[in-house]
Write a protein that holds these residues in place. Sequence first.
Motif, PDB file in Angstrom:
ATOM      1  N   GLY A  91       0.826  -1.201   0.000  1.00  0.00           N
ATOM      2  CA  GLY A  91       0.000   0.000   0.000  1.00  0.00           C
ATOM      3  C   GLY A  91       0.860   1.252   0.000  1.00  0.00           C
ATOM      4  O   GLY A  91       2.060   1.204  -0.290  1.00  0.00           O
ATOM      5  N   ASN A 104       0.137  -2.730   4.103  1.00  0.00           N
ATOM      6  CA  ASN A 104      -0.789  -1.640   4.376  1.00  0.00           C
ATOM      7  C   ASN A 104      -1.843  -1.554   3.265  1.00  0.00           C
ATOM      8  O   ASN A 104      -1.921  -0.566   2.548  1.00  0.00           O
ATOM      9  CB  ASN A 104      -0.016  -0.319   4.482  1.00  0.00           C
ATOM     10  N   ILE A 106      -5.127  -0.917   1.126  1.00  0.00           N
ATOM     11  CA  ILE A 106      -6.114   0.170   1.230  1.00  0.00           C
ATOM     12  C   ILE A 106      -7.354  -0.089   0.397  1.00  0.00           C
ATOM     13  O   ILE A 106      -8.222   0.772   0.291  1.00  0.00           O
ATOM     14  CB  ILE A 106      -5.492   1.518   0.815  1.00  0.00           C
ATOM     15  N   THR A 110      -5.048  -4.241  -3.343  1.00  0.00           N
ATOM     16  CA  THR A 110      -3.899  -4.312  -2.446  1.00  0.00           C
ATOM     17  C   THR A 110      -4.127  -5.372  -1.361  1.00  0.00           C
ATOM     18  O   THR A 110      -3.191  -6.053  -0.937  1.00  0.00           O
ATOM     19  CB  THR A 110      -3.632  -2.946  -1.797  1.00  0.00           C
ATOM     20  N   ARG A 111      -5.358  -5.536  -0.936  1.00  0.00           N
ATOM     21  CA  ARG A 111      -5.671  -6.500   0.125  1.00  0.00           C
ATOM     22  C   ARG A 111      -5.481  -7.944  -0.353  1.00  0.00           C
ATOM     23  O   ARG A 111      -4.932  -8.772   0.367  1.00  0.00           O
ATOM     24  CB  ARG A 111      -7.110  -6.295   0.604  1.00  0.00           C
ATOM     25  N   GLU A 249      -7.762   3.282  -6.754  1.00  0.00           N
ATOM     26  CA  GLU A 249      -7.129   2.641  -5.599  1.00  0.00           C
ATOM     27  C   GLU A 249      -5.609   2.738  -5.673  1.00  0.00           C
ATOM     28  O   GLU A 249      -4.933   2.808  -4.655  1.00  0.00           O
ATOM     29  CB  GLU A 249      -7.531   1.168  -5.511  1.00  0.00           C
ATOM     30  N   TYR A 252      -2.053   6.344  -5.753  1.00  0.00           N
ATOM     31  CA  TYR A 252      -0.990   6.739  -4.822  1.00  0.00           C
ATOM     32  C   TYR A 252       0.389   6.395  -5.378  1.00  0.00           C
ATOM     33  O   TYR A 252       1.387   7.049  -5.049  1.00  0.00           O
ATOM     34  CB  TYR A 252      -1.190   6.059  -3.457  1.00  0.00           C
TER      35      TYR A 252
END
Length: 291
Positions: A91, A104, A106, A110-111, A249, A252
């Motif tokens: 993340g 991390n 989000i 990513t999970r 998502e 970033y």
Amino acid sequence: MNELKKSRRNFILVNRSGKAPISNVAVEKCDALNKQDVVKVCQNASSIYHCIGLPYKEWKEKLPIIMDNIIESASRVEAKIVYADNLYAYGPQKQPFHEKLTYNPIGEKTRVRAEVSTMLMKAHEAGKVIATIGRGSDFYGPRVRNSILGERVFKHLIEGKKVELIGDLKVRHSHIFIEDFAKGLVKLCNEPQAEGEVWHLPHVEAKSNQEIVNMIANKLSVKPKYRIANNLIVNVGAIFNPFMKDMKELIYQHQYDFIVDSTKYEKIFGSHSHSFTDGIEKTIKWYKDNN
């Protein structure tokens, strides 16, 4: 495949089509979602390279099933698993990405990447399989079409079209030449001391996407033109466009410096990274030869 050819080890390419993208490669058809298929195709394996890629929308449902099938198949024949992974599980971070960072996640993508990596390492810790994970940032190079530095950069520059990128072009972002990633995975497979750990494969010093595009454009003797999806465009587009929804998502990764620390790997196994100059030359040649 080319790196495995160089190693002179017998190997079989396994995919859904049963067709190989290059000549002189043994290939078998397999549905990785079908445990019996995976067990059958792995029955004589000593090593299994898990390099399966799927569209984002299929990750949540299918990636855990595929990992479970590969773990089960490897455990039956005591084959080592080498998992080709990305950096999504970490993340957003405020420092360069190193192997000791806490995950991390989000969002959904990513999970699930954190979930399947954890599945594999737990299976190793439990003694069910022998496994190692090799991670890299965004790929570029021959045959790499669907990436940040894929067709929307190389092919568009060659054809005089606008380069399509997202986020802030001036932040630094690590990329890895596809041949360096492949070489790193083969190295991890061959080195017992790599077992049971995560490794960031060798990346050259990060540059901004604008710097890289300028390097490609200079090599082609063209002036780049851009179509940029910034944060606002991604957020608005996510309402209507599935691709932009996926990017929301992950934006970033292109808003702040996204730098990979591969010191751990390089201290033990050495660096074998192509410079951007060499990597760009090889990639341009491949696109021109395959237009």
